[in-house]
Design a protein around this motif. Structure first.
Motif, PDB file in Angstrom:
ATOM      1  N   ASP A 126       0.744  -1.007  -0.025  1.00  0.00           N
ATOM      2  CA  ASP A 126       0.050   0.082   0.138  1.00  0.00           C
ATOM      3  C   ASP A 126       0.939   1.297   0.028  1.00  0.00           C
ATOM      4  OD1 ASP A 126      -1.888   2.018   0.460  1.00  0.00           O
ATOM      5  OD2 ASP A 126      -3.133   0.757   1.536  1.00  0.00           O
ATOM      6  N   ARG A 128      -0.087   4.195   1.224  1.00  0.00           N
ATOM      7  CA  ARG A 128      -0.105   4.907   2.335  1.00  0.00           C
ATOM      8  C   ARG A 128       0.321   3.968   3.541  1.00  0.00           C
ATOM      9  NH1 ARG A 128      -5.541   4.601   2.981  1.00  0.00           N
ATOM     10  NH2 ARG A 128      -5.832   3.119   1.412  1.00  0.00           N
ATOM     11  N   PRO A 129       0.902   4.662   4.375  1.00  0.00           N
ATOM     12  CA  PRO A 129       1.408   3.917   5.690  1.00  0.00           C
ATOM     13  C   PRO A 129       0.227   3.720   6.565  1.00  0.00           C
ATOM     14  CG  PRO A 129       1.959   6.348   5.745  1.00  0.00           C
ATOM     15  CD  PRO A 129       1.341   6.124   4.441  1.00  0.00           C
ATOM     16  N   LEU A 130       0.387   2.636   7.315  1.00  0.00           N
ATOM     17  CA  LEU A 130      -0.449   2.102   8.291  1.00  0.00           C
ATOM     18  C   LEU A 130      -1.765   1.527   7.739  1.00  0.00           C
ATOM     19  CD1 LEU A 130      -0.064   4.926  11.069  1.00  0.00           C
ATOM     20  CD2 LEU A 130       0.965   2.846  10.949  1.00  0.00           C
ATOM     21  N   GLY A 131      -1.490   1.033   6.563  1.00  0.00           N
ATOM     22  CA  GLY A 131      -2.539   0.208   5.776  1.00  0.00           C
ATOM     23  C   GLY A 131      -3.068  -1.039   6.606  1.00  0.00           C
ATOM     24  N   PRO A 132      -4.111  -1.707   6.051  1.00  0.00           N
ATOM     25  CA  PRO A 132      -4.466  -2.906   6.853  1.00  0.00           C
ATOM     26  C   PRO A 132      -3.524  -4.055   6.658  1.00  0.00           C
ATOM     27  CG  PRO A 132      -5.731  -2.766   4.553  1.00  0.00           C
ATOM     28  CD  PRO A 132      -4.948  -1.276   4.858  1.00  0.00           C
ATOM     29  N   VAL A 133      -3.477  -4.759   7.652  1.00  0.00           N
ATOM     30  CA  VAL A 133      -2.518  -5.998   7.754  1.00  0.00           C
ATOM     31  C   VAL A 133      -3.368  -7.069   7.073  1.00  0.00           C
ATOM     32  CG1 VAL A 133      -1.259  -7.557   9.305  1.00  0.00           C
ATOM     33  CG2 VAL A 133      -1.320  -5.022   9.873  1.00  0.00           C
TER      34      VAL A 133
END
Length: 185
Positions: A126, A128-133
């Protein structure tokens, strides 16, 4: 086990390398002829050494020894063609060990059938940072194998194979069922 072979001639007869004084000596020629008989199998192996490390060409007993040497997943009961396939694929399987592909290939080599593997892992990317795991929160692995005539020994063999080839942290389950038979026309 390798041993003497009746009638196998030496690729390097000792009698021809003796000094000229012994060329016509019957006792000396018979003595080194006996040595030639003993050394002929050794020289034959050394002359063909590269063939011994090719699982397609090596004698079956040597291929079984080679399976242990390269860490192939064998138990000694597999047919000759599967033994040779397992030894030939050992380096590749060590390279992909712990992956779904490696586990699937190891099971296919032992049983001749590709398994159905479900697992909880995943990978994604992704911008964008901190996307879904990706994947599931709890690790799990399930290997389902459909065989024409399954036995309890098949399930035990599959269990020990999966235990050896799975990622070390991954809990697993195995299942062996009968394959559906299609009616012949």
């Amino acid at each position: 086990m390798r041993g003497s072979v009746d009638g196998l001639g030496s690729s390097a007869p000792i009698g021809m390398t003796l000094p000229a004084v012994f060329a016509d000596d019957d006792l000396a020629q018979r003595f080194v002829g006996g040595l030639d008989d003993v050394l002929a199998p050794i020289l034959a192996v050394l002359d063909n050494l590269d063939s011994y490390f090719n699982p397609r060409l090596a004698p079956v007993d040597f291929t079984r020894w080679l399976a242990g040497w390269v860490g192939a997943e064998t138990d000694g009961s597999e047919p000759e063609d599967r033994l040779r396939d397992a030894v030939a694929a050992a380096a590749f399987l060590h390279r992909v060990r712990g992956t779904s592909r490696g586990l699937s290939e190891a099971v296919r080599l032992v049983f001749g059938v590709a398994p159905e593997i479900t697992e909880s892992g995943g990978a994604s990317w992704d911008a964008r940072p901190l996307g879904p795991v990706p994947g599931e929160r709890r690790p799990r692995l399930h290997v389902h194998l459909r065989l024409p005539d399954p036995t309890g020994a098949d399930e035990h063999r599959l269990d020990s194979l999966v235990a050896a080839a799975r990622p070390a942290h991954m809990p697993y389950t195995v299942q062996v069922t009968a394959a559906e038979r299609t009616p012949e026309r």
